[in-house]
Motif scaffolding. Structure first.
Motif, PDB file in Angstrom:
ATOM      1  N   ASN A 172      -3.947   6.513  -0.059  1.00 47.73           N
ATOM      2  CA  ASN A 172      -3.010   7.083  -1.020  1.00 47.73           C
ATOM      3  C   ASN A 172      -3.482   6.749  -2.429  1.00 47.73           C
ATOM      4  O   ASN A 172      -4.659   6.451  -2.649  1.00 47.73           O
ATOM      5  N   ASN A 173      -2.580   6.811  -3.388  1.00 44.98           N
ATOM      6  CA  ASN A 173      -2.922   6.546  -4.780  1.00 44.98           C
ATOM      7  C   ASN A 173      -2.102   5.401  -5.354  1.00 44.98           C
ATOM      8  O   ASN A 173      -1.829   5.376  -6.561  1.00 44.98           O
ATOM      9  N   PHE A 174      -1.709   4.464  -4.513  1.00 39.46           N
ATOM     10  CA  PHE A 174      -0.981   3.300  -5.000  1.00 39.46           C
ATOM     11  C   PHE A 174      -1.897   2.471  -5.892  1.00 39.46           C
ATOM     12  O   PHE A 174      -3.087   2.317  -5.605  1.00 39.46           O
ATOM     13  N   SER A 175      -1.326   1.928  -6.954  1.00 38.05           N
ATOM     14  CA  SER A 175      -2.121   1.180  -7.915  1.00 38.05           C
ATOM     15  C   SER A 175      -1.397  -0.103  -8.309  1.00 38.05           C
ATOM     16  O   SER A 175      -0.341  -0.428  -7.768  1.00 38.05           O
ATOM     17  N   GLY A 176      -1.978  -0.821  -9.268  1.00 40.26           N
ATOM     18  CA  GLY A 176      -1.410  -2.103  -9.666  1.00 40.26           C
ATOM     19  C   GLY A 176      -1.840  -3.196  -8.710  1.00 40.26           C
ATOM     20  O   GLY A 176      -2.722  -3.021  -7.874  1.00 40.26           O
ATOM     21  N   THR A 177      -1.212  -4.316  -8.811  1.00 39.64           N
ATOM     22  CA  THR A 177      -1.535  -5.443  -7.928  1.00 39.64           C
ATOM     23  C   THR A 177      -0.786  -5.318  -6.605  1.00 39.64           C
ATOM     24  O   THR A 177       0.228  -4.624  -6.516  1.00 39.64           O
ATOM     25  N   ILE A 178      -1.307  -6.000  -5.601  1.00 40.57           N
ATOM     26  CA  ILE A 178      -0.620  -6.032  -4.306  1.00 40.57           C
ATOM     27  C   ILE A 178       0.656  -6.846  -4.470  1.00 40.57           C
ATOM     28  O   ILE A 178       0.621  -7.981  -4.945  1.00 40.57           O
ATOM     29  N   ALA A 179       1.764  -6.268  -4.083  1.00 42.04           N
ATOM     30  CA  ALA A 179       3.074  -6.879  -4.344  1.00 42.04           C
ATOM     31  C   ALA A 179       3.220  -8.225  -3.643  1.00 42.04           C
ATOM     32  O   ALA A 179       2.923  -8.348  -2.447  1.00 42.04           O
ATOM     33  N   ASP A 180       3.659  -9.224  -4.401  1.00 41.30           N
ATOM     34  CA  ASP A 180       3.900 -10.557  -3.826  1.00 41.30           C
ATOM     35  C   ASP A 180       4.978 -10.518  -2.750  1.00 41.30           C
ATOM     36  O   ASP A 180       4.965 -11.334  -1.823  1.00 41.30           O
ATOM     37  N   CYS A 181       5.894  -9.554  -2.881  1.00 38.07           N
ATOM     38  CA  CYS A 181       7.017  -9.499  -1.943  1.00 38.07           C
ATOM     39  C   CYS A 181       6.560  -9.220  -0.513  1.00 38.07           C
ATOM     40  O   CYS A 181       7.285  -9.524   0.442  1.00 38.07           O
ATOM     41  N   ILE A 182       5.364  -8.650  -0.347  1.00 38.47           N
ATOM     42  CA  ILE A 182       4.863  -8.403   1.011  1.00 38.47           C
ATOM     43  C   ILE A 182       4.736  -9.714   1.765  1.00 38.47           C
ATOM     44  O   ILE A 182       5.120  -9.819   2.930  1.00 38.47           O
ATOM     45  N   GLY A 183       4.190 -10.720   1.112  1.00 34.16           N
ATOM     46  CA  GLY A 183       4.052 -12.020   1.764  1.00 34.16           C
ATOM     47  C   GLY A 183       5.307 -12.853   1.733  1.00 34.16           C
ATOM     48  O   GLY A 183       5.525 -13.705   2.604  1.00 34.16           O
ATOM     49  N   GLU A 184       6.163 -12.615   0.742  1.00 33.17           N
ATOM     50  CA  GLU A 184       7.369 -13.435   0.581  1.00 33.17           C
ATOM     51  C   GLU A 184       8.514 -12.972   1.466  1.00 33.17           C
ATOM     52  O   GLU A 184       9.304 -13.787   1.943  1.00 33.17           O
ATOM     53  N   ASN A 185       8.621 -11.649   1.694  1.00 29.71           N
ATOM     54  CA  ASN A 185       9.797 -11.104   2.384  1.00 29.71           C
ATOM     55  C   ASN A 185       9.490 -10.490   3.744  1.00 29.71           C
ATOM     56  O   ASN A 185      10.361 -10.450   4.609  1.00 29.71           O
ATOM     57  N   LEU A 186       8.274  -9.984   3.937  1.00 28.23           N
ATOM     58  CA  LEU A 186       7.966  -9.267   5.178  1.00 28.23           C
ATOM     59  C   LEU A 186       7.371 -10.231   6.209  1.00 28.23           C
ATOM     60  O   LEU A 186       6.233 -10.082   6.663  1.00 28.23           O
ATOM     61  N   HIS A 187       8.141 -11.216   6.606  1.00 26.78           N
ATOM     62  CA  HIS A 187       7.636 -12.300   7.447  1.00 26.78           C
ATOM     63  C   HIS A 187       7.270 -11.863   8.860  1.00 26.78           C
ATOM     64  O   HIS A 187       6.545 -12.571   9.559  1.00 26.78           O
ATOM     65  N   THR A 188       7.762 -10.718   9.310  1.00 32.71           N
ATOM     66  CA  THR A 188       7.471 -10.253  10.667  1.00 32.71           C
ATOM     67  C   THR A 188       6.306  -9.269  10.707  1.00 32.71           C
ATOM     68  O   THR A 188       6.009  -8.707  11.754  1.00 32.71           O
ATOM     69  N   LEU A 189       5.628  -9.079   9.586  1.00 30.00           N
ATOM     70  CA  LEU A 189       4.569  -8.080   9.503  1.00 30.00           C
ATOM     71  C   LEU A 189       3.370  -8.478  10.362  1.00 30.00           C
ATOM     72  O   LEU A 189       2.854  -9.589  10.272  1.00 30.00           O
ATOM     73  N   SER A 190       2.933  -7.565  11.211  1.00 31.52           N
ATOM     74  CA  SER A 190       1.773  -7.789  12.071  1.00 31.52           C
ATOM     75  C   SER A 190       0.581  -6.946  11.652  1.00 31.52           C
ATOM     76  O   SER A 190      -0.570  -7.331  11.900  1.00 31.52           O
ATOM     77  N   TYR A 191       0.827  -5.795  11.029  1.00 27.47           N
ATOM     78  CA  TYR A 191      -0.245  -4.881  10.644  1.00 27.47           C
ATOM     79  C   TYR A 191      -0.029  -4.477   9.188  1.00 27.47           C
ATOM     80  O   TYR A 191       0.967  -3.846   8.846  1.00 27.47           O
ATOM     81  N   LEU A 192      -0.980  -4.838   8.348  1.00 24.43           N
ATOM     82  CA  LEU A 192      -0.917  -4.493   6.925  1.00 24.43           C
ATOM     83  C   LEU A 192      -2.194  -3.750   6.568  1.00 24.43           C
ATOM     84  O   LEU A 192      -3.281  -4.330   6.518  1.00 24.43           O
ATOM     85  N   LEU A 193      -2.053  -2.444   6.314  1.00 25.87           N
ATOM     86  CA  LEU A 193      -3.202  -1.608   5.992  1.00 25.87           C
ATOM     87  C   LEU A 193      -2.968  -0.946   4.632  1.00 25.87           C
ATOM     88  O   LEU A 193      -2.108  -0.057   4.503  1.00 25.87           O
ATOM     89  N   LEU A 194      -3.724  -1.394   3.641  1.00 24.63           N
ATOM     90  CA  LEU A 194      -3.632  -0.856   2.280  1.00 24.63           C
ATOM     91  C   LEU A 194      -4.975  -0.266   1.855  1.00 24.63           C
ATOM     92  O   LEU A 194      -5.268  -0.150   0.661  1.00 24.63           O
ATOM     93  N   LYS A 195      -5.770   0.118   2.802  1.00 25.35           N
ATOM     94  CA  LYS A 195      -7.128   0.612   2.572  1.00 25.35           C
ATOM     95  C   LYS A 195      -7.145   1.861   1.694  1.00 25.35           C
ATOM     96  O   LYS A 195      -6.234   2.696   1.749  1.00 25.35           O
ATOM     97  N   ALA A 196      -8.220   1.988   0.881  1.00 24.94           N
ATOM     98  CA  ALA A 196      -8.496   3.214   0.130  1.00 24.94           C
ATOM     99  C   ALA A 196      -7.339   3.618  -0.782  1.00 24.94           C
ATOM    100  O   ALA A 196      -6.845   4.740  -0.726  1.00 24.94           O
ATOM    101  N   ASN A 197      -6.931   2.670  -1.613  1.00 25.94           N
ATOM    102  CA  ASN A 197      -5.989   2.963  -2.684  1.00 25.94           C
ATOM    103  C   ASN A 197      -6.633   2.539  -3.997  1.00 25.94           C
ATOM    104  O   ASN A 197      -7.862   2.523  -4.111  1.00 25.94           O
ATOM    105  N   LYS A 198      -5.832   2.199  -4.986  1.00 21.17           N
ATOM    106  CA  LYS A 198      -6.351   1.823  -6.294  1.00 21.17           C
ATOM    107  C   LYS A 198      -5.799   0.465  -6.726  1.00 21.17           C
ATOM    108  O   LYS A 198      -5.553   0.234  -7.911  1.00 21.17           O
ATOM    109  N   PHE A 199      -5.620  -0.414  -5.773  1.00 16.04           N
ATOM    110  CA  PHE A 199      -5.086  -1.737  -6.077  1.00 16.04           C
ATOM    111  C   PHE A 199      -6.097  -2.559  -6.866  1.00 16.04           C
ATOM    112  O   PHE A 199      -7.309  -2.485  -6.636  1.00 16.04           O
TER     113      PHE A 199
END
Length: 443
Positions: free
Chosen positions: A151-178
């Motif tokens: 996609n075209n997501f940009s900016g930094t990778i959100a801290d909330c992903i690690g702080e709030n999404l504690h049950t996350l098993s699959y994190l795919l942010l490939k091919a964006n503009k982070f």
């Protein structure tokens, strides 16, 4: 309860409306045109709706929010456009949303996760989405999978992903503009078993704490009751490139995949020693960065690793001999670095393609045609040792010279200071020599 499974055919036409149906799968057909805007009213009893791999167009109907019993919604691989609907109120049981491989644009609605308390699988890959993830994902506390690849997501990778999404098993942010660094908060994701941040503009060093991700360090595949219930009730799938080829993994097979991919970014520094703790990994890709230093000692403990790609970095030194104990390794790429010395010759190493080692002028031995001499002149370790020897040799030379001067000086002049008779004899000797020299000169 009515169930319609009409998949993998060549059915054409517009999307049909069938009231009272609870399970409808029309995937892999040739349906075209838009989904009727009133589908939520006409098919309000639907629990499963699968329309992937058709030629459907138009927007995602907002009336989907009227399907109060909906558990899984798969509209992937079509031609939907427009924005993601903002109103998901009342869908208390919806666990799976797959809108991947469409032409959707805009942002992820900030209210989406708060309105979907049961959402576990959110796949929006390969669209034209953009925006700020911090506000969009703040309330996605029950996600098991988040796939925003391509996609075209940009900016930094959100801290909330690690702080709030504690049950996350699959994190795919490939091919964006982070951009920015890899947030250390990702180290809190104890259930994470697939991390793909490749093909972005991420910089900085690799956090050492990522070597402690629990699901990547233990040998057990993720088979929690929560994930088992999800995959047994609603079919889910995800696309992963594990050995240089992209495959679609479905259902329970997904739980067997453990992947760590930070390739094609601007990462620098050394590979953390802690990477050797990721003993359950099947794929590790750190290629196309600016990493320096040596391959960490002990990396041979990754016995389950099937694919390792460290190519196109600035790594140097010897290839660790303990890598030969990685007997599951079937794909290796160490090309275009500064490695030197002999390639390990045990187990499968001589059978790897020579391209796995190209671009390293100091490497020798099979499968390369370059034979190894007793010591390789291009070996950085040898050069370092020689430099160290020269440096310490010079130091000892200057130190011994200075010490000899000091000792000699005090042996001669110290004795004259201490012994009065020696002092008188010494100066009497000098006077006699002076008189003889003067006599010879005037004569």
């Amino acid at each position: 309860m009515w169930i319609y499974l009409i998949t993998t055919n060549s059915l054409v036409g517009f999307f049909p409306l069938w009231p009272n149906v609870t399970y409808l799968s029309l995937s892999r057909n040739r349906f075209s045109g838009p989904i009727p805007l009133n589908i939520g009213h006409e098919m309000s009893n639907l629990q499963i709706l699968g329309l992937s791999r058709n030629s459907l167009t138009g927007s995602v109907p907002p009336s989907l929010s009227k399907m109060k019993s909906l558990e899984a919604l798969d509209l992937s691989r079509n031609y939907f456009s427009g924005n993601i609907p903002r109103d998901w109120t009342g869908l208390q049981d919806l666990e799976v949303i797959d809108f991947s491989n469409n032409n959707l644009s805009g942002e992820i609605p900030s209210s989406m996760c708060s309105q979907l308390p049961s959402l576990k699988w959110l796949r929006l890959s390969n669209n034209n989405l953009s925006g700020n993830l911090e506000s969009s994902l703040q309330t996605c506390r029950n996600l098991s999978a988040l796939d925003l690849t391509g996609n075209n997501f940009s900016g930094t990778i959100a801290d909330c992903i690690g702080e709030n999404l504690h049950t996350l098993s699959y994190l795919l942010l490939k091919a964006n503009k982070f951009t920015g660094n890899i947030p250390h908060q990702l180290c809190h994701l104890s259930s994470l078993q697939v991390l793909d941040l490749s093909q972005n503009n991420i910089s900085g060093s690799i956090p050492a704490c990522l070597g402690g991700l629990k699901q990547m360090t233990t040998g057990d595949s993720l088979r929690s009751d929560r994930m088992m219930n999800l995959t047994s009730t609603n079919r889910v799938h995800i696309d992963l490139n594990v050995k240089g080829v992209e495959y679609e993994y479905i259902d329970h097979v997904i739980g067997l995949i453990k992947k760590f991919d930070l390739s094609s970014n601007n990462l620098w520094g050394e590979i953390p020693e802690e990477v050797k703790n990721l003993m359950a990994l099947g794929s590790l890709n750190l290629s196309h960065n600016h990493l320096t230093g040596k391959i960490p000692e002990g990396i041979g403990s990754l016995h389950k690793l099937e694919a390792l790609d460290l190519s196109s970095n600035h790594l140097w030194g010897l290839i660790p001999s303990d890598m030969t104990s990685m007997t599951s390794l079937s794909k290796l790429n160490l090309s275009f670095n500064n490695f030197s010395g002999p390639i390990p010759s045990a187990n499968q190493f001589p059978t790897f393609d020579p391209s796995s080692f190209e671009g390293n002028s100091g490497l020798c031995g099979p499968p390369l045609p370059i034979q190894c001499s007793s010591t390789s002149p291009n070996d950085p370790d040898v050069k370092v040792e020689e430099d160290e020897e020269d440096k310490y040799g010079n130091l000892w030379f200057y130190a011994s010279t200075a010490l000899g001067f000091i000792v000699g000086f005090w042996v001669v002049f110290g004795s004259l200071v201490i012994k009065r008779s020696w002092r008188h004899a010494y100066f009497q000797f000098l006077d006699n020599m002076k008189d003889k020299l003067c006599f010879c000169f005037w004569k």
